[in-house]
Design an enzyme around this catalytic site. Sequence first.
Site, PDB file in Angstrom:
ATOM      1  N   ASP A 172     -11.171   2.219   3.967  1.00  0.00           N
ATOM      2  CA  ASP A 172     -11.467   0.791   3.832  1.00  0.00           C
ATOM      3  C   ASP A 172     -12.974   0.547   3.683  1.00  0.00           C
ATOM      4  O   ASP A 172     -13.395  -0.549   3.315  1.00  0.00           O
ATOM      5  CB  ASP A 172     -11.001   0.040   5.097  1.00  0.00           C
ATOM      6  CG  ASP A 172      -9.688  -0.693   4.897  1.00  0.00           C
ATOM      7  OD1 ASP A 172      -9.403  -1.094   3.751  1.00  0.00           O
ATOM      8  OD2 ASP A 172      -8.960  -0.875   5.889  1.00  0.00           O
TER       9      ASP A 172
ATOM     10  N   LYS B 284       0.846  -1.207   0.000  1.00  0.00           N
ATOM     11  CA  LYS B 284       0.000   0.000   0.000  1.00  0.00           C
ATOM     12  C   LYS B 284       0.877   1.252   0.000  1.00  0.00           C
ATOM     13  O   LYS B 284       0.570   2.234  -0.667  1.00  0.00           O
ATOM     14  CB  LYS B 284      -0.947  -0.021   1.212  1.00  0.00           C
ATOM     15  CG  LYS B 284      -2.087  -1.028   1.052  1.00  0.00           C
ATOM     16  CD  LYS B 284      -2.832  -1.313   2.341  1.00  0.00           C
ATOM     17  CE  LYS B 284      -3.808  -2.475   2.149  1.00  0.00           C
ATOM     18  NZ  LYS B 284      -4.445  -2.927   3.387  1.00  0.00           N
TER      19      LYS B 284
ATOM     20  N   GLN C 207      -4.886  -2.232   9.641  1.00  0.00           N
ATOM     21  CA  GLN C 207      -4.733  -3.518   8.952  1.00  0.00           C
ATOM     22  C   GLN C 207      -5.287  -4.658   9.816  1.00  0.00           C
ATOM     23  O   GLN C 207      -4.986  -4.739  11.010  1.00  0.00           O
ATOM     24  CB  GLN C 207      -3.240  -3.759   8.633  1.00  0.00           C
ATOM     25  CG  GLN C 207      -2.966  -4.971   7.767  1.00  0.00           C
ATOM     26  CD  GLN C 207      -3.566  -4.877   6.367  1.00  0.00           C
ATOM     27  OE1 GLN C 207      -3.637  -3.817   5.774  1.00  0.00           O
ATOM     28  NE2 GLN C 207      -4.013  -5.997   5.841  1.00  0.00           N
TER      29      GLN C 207
HETATM   30  N1  GUN Z   1      -6.912  -7.460   5.846  1.00  0.00           N
HETATM   31  C1  GUN Z   1      -7.236  -8.145   4.731  1.00  0.00           C
HETATM   32  N2  GUN Z   1      -7.806  -7.322   3.825  1.00  0.00           N
HETATM   33  C2  GUN Z   1      -7.848  -6.103   4.383  1.00  0.00           C
HETATM   34  C3  GUN Z   1      -8.310  -4.839   3.928  1.00  0.00           C
HETATM   35  O1  GUN Z   1      -8.840  -4.663   2.825  1.00  0.00           O
HETATM   36  N3  GUN Z   1      -8.179  -3.806   4.809  1.00  0.00           N
HETATM   37  C4  GUN Z   1      -7.637  -3.964   6.042  1.00  0.00           C
HETATM   38  N4  GUN Z   1      -7.569  -2.907   6.843  1.00  0.00           N
HETATM   39  N5  GUN Z   1      -7.187  -5.127   6.489  1.00  0.00           N
HETATM   40  C5  GUN Z   1      -7.304  -6.182   5.657  1.00  0.00           C
END
Ligand code: GUN
Length: 292
Positions: free
Chosen positions: A119, A52, A96
């Site tokens: 998100d 990211k 995350q």
């Molecule tokens: N863990 C797995 N996929 C995601 C996501 O799209 N966002 C976040 N914050 N954690 C994740």
Amino acid sequence: MKLIDGKQTAQDLKKDIAVEVADFIRQYGRRPHLAAVLVGEDPASQTYVRNKEKDCKEVGMDSSLYKFPDTITREELISCVQTINDDPEIDGLIVQLPLPDHLDAQEIIETIDPSKDVDGFHPVNVGRMVLGLPSFVSATPAGIADLLEYYKIPTQGKECVIIGRSNIVGKPLANLLSQKGPGGDCTVTLCHSRTKELDKICRRADILIAALGRPGFLKANMVKEGAVVIDVGISRVEDKNTKSGFRLAGDVDFEQVAPRCSYITPVPGGVGPMTRVSLLKNTLKAALKHIK
Ligand code: GUN
């Protein structure tokens, strides 16, 4: 059978985002900024967060990482989220997942300012999305919708079967694809571990989406000839023939299923890169919203 190239599509879309980011910087004198909060040492989470940050850099956005050991307390984590909420320089905030067991992920998500929740996990954004109101849509469902649009795969009136009812993928995706209007208008069936006659239901699907997190689960006998198959799964499975000792596997038994499909996404290189693009799009959207 046509392979849906998520990696290439993501690359194309990132070029457009980079142009929009450059416009933003010219107009407002600062870069859109995404903050990621990472707790613990989960290797997959570390990779996701690193990617990211790399994506942000590629399109000209700022990013920052708030990294904590898995001993962090609930109060410390909430305080960190609140600090980011209050920071006018930061537009988007992701925590995350998964979080260690002693932390309640839902509680933490609910402390995120909905206007920074890129998100799309906060109940305000989920609720607005279900109502068809402007909102942040979670990244994987949005990425899948973009992929279908990019490949001009029609959705109107199509039978769509989704396997997996997670809050992150299955549930929002079912809503998105059944919304009224372009990219929606599907007849959606949301299947899960208690679904009876899953094979039979899957064979109805014009668009079949596997998002249950079980490597190689979807077999050829579950797929109608000519179906579009989208594989959301990304599991690490042991593989002694690779340097790392593992490989990434999707929920679809690709070898078996691919010959039956009109379109199929590979793993890796299908949905994953599109998820990352959606996060960038949401961050830019948040930045524009904050300016206004
Ligand atoms: N863990 C797995 N996929 C995601 C996501 O799209 N966002 C976040 N914050 N954690 C994740």
